[in-house]
Scaffold this motif. Structure first.
Motif, PDB file in Angstrom:
ATOM      1  N   SER A   1       0.910  -1.309   0.346  1.00  0.00           N
ATOM      2  CA  SER A   1      -0.204  -0.213   0.129  1.00  0.00           C
ATOM      3  C   SER A   1       0.712   1.565   0.412  1.00  0.00           C
ATOM      4  N   ILE A   2      -0.057   2.426  -0.693  1.00  0.00           N
ATOM      5  CA  ILE A   2       0.777   3.431  -0.633  1.00  0.00           C
ATOM      6  C   ILE A   2      -0.012   4.000   0.383  1.00  0.00           C
ATOM      7  N   VAL A   3       0.295   6.054  -0.038  1.00  0.00           N
ATOM      8  CA  VAL A   3      -0.075   6.937   1.121  1.00  0.00           C
ATOM      9  C   VAL A   3      -0.088   7.838  -0.133  1.00  0.00           C
ATOM     10  N   GLY A   4      -2.257   8.572  -0.175  1.00  0.00           N
ATOM     11  CA  GLY A   4      -1.982   9.139  -0.818  1.00  0.00           C
ATOM     12  C   GLY A   4      -3.684   9.305  -1.251  1.00  0.00           C
ATOM     13  N   ASP A   5      -3.945  10.689  -2.171  1.00  0.00           N
ATOM     14  CA  ASP A   5      -5.435  10.710  -2.475  1.00  0.00           C
ATOM     15  C   ASP A   5      -6.178   9.593  -3.551  1.00  0.00           C
ATOM     16  N   PRO A   6      -6.712   8.783  -3.355  1.00  0.00           N
ATOM     17  CA  PRO A   6      -7.028   7.921  -4.226  1.00  0.00           C
ATOM     18  C   PRO A   6      -8.201   8.450  -5.791  1.00  0.00           C
ATOM     19  N   THR A   7      -8.617   9.567  -5.252  1.00  0.00           N
ATOM     20  CA  THR A   7      -9.071  10.560  -6.501  1.00  0.00           C
ATOM     21  C   THR A   7      -7.794  11.097  -7.600  1.00  0.00           C
ATOM     22  N   HIS A   8      -6.789  11.354  -7.085  1.00  0.00           N
ATOM     23  CA  HIS A   8      -6.185  12.432  -7.355  1.00  0.00           C
ATOM     24  C   HIS A   8      -5.107  11.568  -8.264  1.00  0.00           C
ATOM     25  N   LEU A   9      -4.620  10.665  -7.357  1.00  0.00           N
ATOM     26  CA  LEU A   9      -3.815   9.130  -8.037  1.00  0.00           C
ATOM     27  C   LEU A   9      -4.446   8.510  -9.215  1.00  0.00           C
ATOM     28  N   THR A  10      -6.100   8.234  -9.316  1.00  0.00           N
ATOM     29  CA  THR A  10      -6.255   7.759 -10.935  1.00  0.00           C
ATOM     30  C   THR A  10      -6.502   8.476 -11.794  1.00  0.00           C
ATOM     31  N   GLY A  11      -6.899  10.092 -11.047  1.00  0.00           N
ATOM     32  CA  GLY A  11      -7.025  10.871 -12.166  1.00  0.00           C
ATOM     33  C   GLY A  11      -5.385  11.114 -12.728  1.00  0.00           C
ATOM     34  N   ALA A  12      -4.545  10.919 -12.422  1.00  0.00           N
ATOM     35  CA  ALA A  12      -3.475  11.543 -13.007  1.00  0.00           C
ATOM     36  C   ALA A  12      -2.949  10.122 -13.714  1.00  0.00           C
ATOM     37  N   LEU A  13      -3.152   8.819 -13.574  1.00  0.00           N
ATOM     38  CA  LEU A  13      -3.279   7.441 -14.141  1.00  0.00           C
ATOM     39  C   LEU A  13      -3.807   7.850 -15.539  1.00  0.00           C
ATOM     40  N   SER A  14      -5.282   8.332 -15.158  1.00  0.00           N
ATOM     41  CA  SER A  14      -6.774   8.301 -15.899  1.00  0.00           C
ATOM     42  C   SER A  14      -5.934   9.012 -17.149  1.00  0.00           C
ATOM     43  N   ASN A  15      -5.611   9.910 -16.726  1.00  0.00           N
ATOM     44  CA  ASN A  15      -5.123  11.474 -18.368  1.00  0.00           C
ATOM     45  C   ASN A  15      -4.128  10.734 -19.147  1.00  0.00           C
ATOM     46  N   LEU A  16      -2.736   9.696 -17.953  1.00  0.00           N
ATOM     47  CA  LEU A  16      -1.925   9.678 -18.995  1.00  0.00           C
ATOM     48  C   LEU A  16      -2.419   8.211 -19.888  1.00  0.00           C
ATOM     49  N   LEU A  17      -3.178   7.356 -19.338  1.00  0.00           N
ATOM     50  CA  LEU A  17      -3.692   6.387 -20.543  1.00  0.00           C
ATOM     51  C   LEU A  17      -3.742   6.894 -21.509  1.00  0.00           C
ATOM     52  N   GLU A  18      -5.218   8.915 -20.730  1.00  0.00           N
ATOM     53  CA  GLU A  18      -6.223   8.489 -21.850  1.00  0.00           C
ATOM     54  C   GLU A  18      -5.356   9.181 -23.266  1.00  0.00           C
ATOM     55  N   ASN A  19      -4.595  10.039 -22.439  1.00  0.00           N
ATOM     56  CA  ASN A  19      -3.796  10.701 -24.184  1.00  0.00           C
ATOM     57  C   ASN A  19      -2.924   9.672 -24.608  1.00  0.00           C
ATOM     58  N   ALA A  20      -2.338   8.808 -23.984  1.00  0.00           N
ATOM     59  CA  ALA A  20      -1.798   6.892 -24.604  1.00  0.00           C
ATOM     60  C   ALA A  20      -2.231   6.848 -25.668  1.00  0.00           C
ATOM     61  N   ILE A  21      -3.722   5.926 -25.446  1.00  0.00           N
ATOM     62  CA  ILE A  21      -4.741   5.897 -26.478  1.00  0.00           C
ATOM     63  C   ILE A  21      -5.290   7.275 -27.983  1.00  0.00           C
ATOM     64  N   LYS A  22      -5.338   8.260 -26.884  1.00  0.00           N
ATOM     65  CA  LYS A  22      -5.898   9.606 -27.987  1.00  0.00           C
ATOM     66  C   LYS A  22      -4.619   9.579 -29.505  1.00  0.00           C
ATOM     67  N   PHE A  23      -3.780   9.736 -28.997  1.00  0.00           N
ATOM     68  CA  PHE A  23      -2.548   9.987 -29.727  1.00  0.00           C
ATOM     69  C   PHE A  23      -1.871   9.075 -30.329  1.00  0.00           C
ATOM     70  N   SER A  24      -2.371   8.074 -29.862  1.00  0.00           N
ATOM     71  CA  SER A  24      -1.663   7.228 -31.122  1.00  0.00           C
ATOM     72  C   SER A  24      -2.558   6.703 -32.343  1.00  0.00           C
ATOM     73  N   LYS A  25      -1.669   7.116 -33.574  1.00  0.00           N
ATOM     74  CA  LYS A  25      -2.478   7.140 -35.017  1.00  0.00           C
ATOM     75  C   LYS A  25      -3.445   5.818 -35.298  1.00  0.00           C
ATOM     76  N   GLN A  26      -2.429   4.536 -35.246  1.00  0.00           N
ATOM     77  CA  GLN A  26      -2.963   3.898 -35.381  1.00  0.00           C
ATOM     78  C   GLN A  26      -3.334   2.858 -33.822  1.00  0.00           C
ATOM     79  N   LYS A  27      -3.056   1.562 -34.348  1.00  0.00           N
ATOM     80  CA  LYS A  27      -3.221   0.983 -32.565  1.00  0.00           C
ATOM     81  C   LYS A  27      -2.523   0.866 -31.864  1.00  0.00           C
ATOM     82  N   PRO A  28      -2.911   1.494 -30.634  1.00  0.00           N
ATOM     83  CA  PRO A  28      -2.748   2.059 -29.409  1.00  0.00           C
ATOM     84  C   PRO A  28      -1.723   0.825 -28.939  1.00  0.00           C
ATOM     85  N   GLU A  29      -0.462   1.063 -28.578  1.00  0.00           N
ATOM     86  CA  GLU A  29       0.648  -0.207 -27.558  1.00  0.00           C
ATOM     87  C   GLU A  29       0.617   0.248 -27.039  1.00  0.00           C
TER      88      GLU A  29
END
Length: 86
Positions: A36-64
């Motif tokens: 376990s880690i200490v942190g705000d789950p809402t903010h950490l989930t939001g940060a990871l989700s944002n990175l994954l959304e951008n990885a999907i969004k900016f992949s021109k073809q099949k996202p890897e």
């Protein structure tokens, strides 16, 4: 406190269907040695989700997308590698 492995798995799973729909792949490597880690789950989930959304969004073809999680003493490290621009 956030339970690391379930948190990572749950957050990544929310995006798997989008990646699969686009014909891509997403891989999670969880090499954390902490439960376990200490942190705000809402903010950490939001940060990871944002990175994954951008990885999907900016992949021109099949996202890897590769997510690698590892930890040392008191730090959780996340790296995200994708096939998108940038």
């Amino acid at each position: 406190q956030i339970e690391v492995t379930p948190w990572l798995a749950h957050t990544v799973k929310q995006f798997e269907w989008i990646v699969q729909e686009k014909g891509g792949t997403m891989e999670l490597q969880d090499n954390t040695n902490t439960s376990s880690i200490v942190g705000d789950p809402t903010h950490l989930t939001g940060a990871l989700s944002n990175l994954l959304e951008n990885a999907i969004k900016f992949s021109k073809q099949k996202p890897e997308i590769q997510i690698h999680a590892f930890s040392d003493d008191k730090t959780l490290h996340l790296t995200i590698k994708d096939s998108g621009i940038g």
